[in-house]
Design an enzyme around this catalytic site. Structure first.
Site, PDB file in Angstrom:
ATOM      1  N   ASP A   1      28.561  -7.671  -9.424  1.00  0.00           N
ATOM      2  CA  ASP A   1      29.359  -6.508  -9.787  1.00  0.00           C
ATOM      3  C   ASP A   1      28.905  -6.015 -11.164  1.00  0.00           C
ATOM      4  OD1 ASP A   1      31.552  -4.645  -9.597  1.00  0.00           O
ATOM      5  OD2 ASP A   1      32.617  -5.930 -11.024  1.00  0.00           O
TER       6      ASP A   1
ATOM      7  N   ASP B   1      30.937  -3.444 -13.712  1.00  0.00           N
ATOM      8  CA  ASP B   1      31.978  -3.337 -14.736  1.00  0.00           C
ATOM      9  C   ASP B   1      32.892  -4.569 -14.693  1.00  0.00           C
ATOM     10  OD1 ASP B   1      30.754  -0.915 -14.776  1.00  0.00           O
ATOM     11  OD2 ASP B   1      32.503   0.257 -14.165  1.00  0.00           O
TER      12      ASP B   1
ATOM     13  N   ASP C   1      34.510  -9.737 -10.924  1.00  0.00           N
ATOM     14  CA  ASP C   1      35.721 -10.025 -11.698  1.00  0.00           C
ATOM     15  C   ASP C   1      37.005  -9.789 -10.909  1.00  0.00           C
ATOM     16  OD1 ASP C   1      35.149  -7.227 -11.748  1.00  0.00           O
ATOM     17  OD2 ASP C   1      36.557  -6.985 -13.409  1.00  0.00           O
TER      18      ASP C   1
END
Length: 367
Positions: free
Chosen positions: A9, A11, A129
């Site tokens: 991922d 961000d 995240d």
């Protein structure tokens, strides 16, 4: 030769995610702690990297592509300057309400990869995240690592991820419960860390910590025992659980030193002095439990540990670890003698547990 892929991922994983969830200016560009050295370690372990990111409404008036592209290009340039290159950058620009097949956790963006037979899927993984990244990994049938963040939880950091994937650590988690004790033990034979031991017996905690500290492996052990009766069950069961954890972490023992030395040595042998005391330990992870002790103690206790239980600790450890241990101690001060025993065994374990090759160290082909 097949190679594993790390689907990453963007961000909140490669770069920190701001409160408005849009990295649309250079001032917002911040790299996540340890991401560069960890990815270099993974690169050297053979991993290729693919960025896969949901960028809600990218290209709309609310999130112009021009605002996105500058910080993104700078991020890519910095990674490239450090030797980290991405095989692909896959970005979905839909909104959640659209339920697009290309939006994580759906797998539409990686359809071509699912057909690629050159990928080692058994070692591939997803790092993100959010829980949607974990679901994305589940949909691919590969391992997930959710980074620890205040917004979404998670339990991993980049250094831990690199260790887990690149080092293939020998780890074990053991839970042991009886009517007398409840134990939880975690070991990682390929990571050093300050040991954490809690049994309710301070001196025994200190001695078990020596095994992790001087044995060169990460150790966490917690025990709730019937100390209102006496120390025996707690001392014995902690040693039994630790031995079980060592055996499980070693697996088939492929590549270990076993004896710790090349050449004619019959065991990993250590002689360790502690002031006037001296202890010698020789170990062999033969799979055949055997314990020989030569020594005696004059005091009934050292701290809150009965000295009669010291040999019993090592006998119990041998029983569940499948360990052959010969231990000798001489000296005048019983505190020094007990501590020398634990440190000598720890240093012998360090040698025997060390990775020295790829084969099972036995002419039988198994241990």
């Amino acid at each position: 030769m097949s190679r594993p892929i790390l689907f990453v991922d963007r961000d909140g994983t490669l770069i920190e995610e701001p409160s408005d969830f849009q990295i649309d200016s250079y001032a917002k560009l911040r790299f996540v702690t340890d991401v560069v050295p960890s990815m270099l370690k993974l690169r050297d372990a053979g991993y290729e990297f693919v960025i896969i990111s949901n960028q809600d409404g990218l290209g709309t008036d609310a999130y112009p592509r021009e605002s996105f592209q500058g910080p993104h290009d700078l991020m890519m340039q910095i990674f490239d300057s450090q030797g980290i290159r991405f095989r692909d950058v896959l970005i979905d620009t839909s909104f959640p309400s659209q339920n697009a097949a290309t939006r994580k956790p759906a797998t539409g963006l990686v359809t071509a990869y699912l057909k690629d037979r050159s990928i080692d899927w058994s070692r591939s993984a997803v790092v993100g995240d959010r829980p949607t990244d974990v679901q994305f990994a589940d949909n691919l049938g590969i391992r997930a690592f959710q980074l620890r963040t205040p917004q979404f939880g998670g339990e991993w950091d980049w250094a831990g991820i690199a260790h887990a994937l690149a080092d293939a650590p020998r780890i074990a988690h053991v839970e042991r419960a009886t009517k007398e004790t409840r134990l939880v033990v975690d070991v990682d034979l390929d990571r050093t860390a300050e040991p954490h031991v809690r049994t309710g017996l301070g001196f025994y905690d200190h001695m078990l910590e020596q095994l992790g500290k001087h044995g060169g492996f990460a150790l966490s052990l917690a025990c709730e025992g019937d100390l209102h009766i006496d120390e025996h069950h707690t001392v014995e069961d902690a040693a039994l659980a630790l031995g079980q954890a060592l055996r499980e972490a070693l697996g088939d023992k492929r590549g270990i030193g076993r004896y710790g030395f090349d050449g004619p040595m019959l065991a990993a042998e250590v002689t360790l002095p502690m002031d006037e005391a001296i202890a010698s330990a020789a170990v062999d992870f033969s799979g055949r439990p055997f314990f020989v002790f030569d020594g005696e103690f004059r005091r009934e206790r050292v701290g809150d540990l009965p000295t009669e239980l010291v040999p019993h600790v090592f006998r119990s450890l041998c029983e569940t670890a499948g360990l052959n241990l010969h231990l000798t101690v001489r000296g005048d001060n019983d505190h020094h003698k007990v501590e020398a025993c634990f440190k000598a065994v720890a240093r012998a374990l360090r040698q025997a547990l060390a990775r020295t090759g790829r084969e099972v160290p036995s002419t039988k082909g198994m241990l």
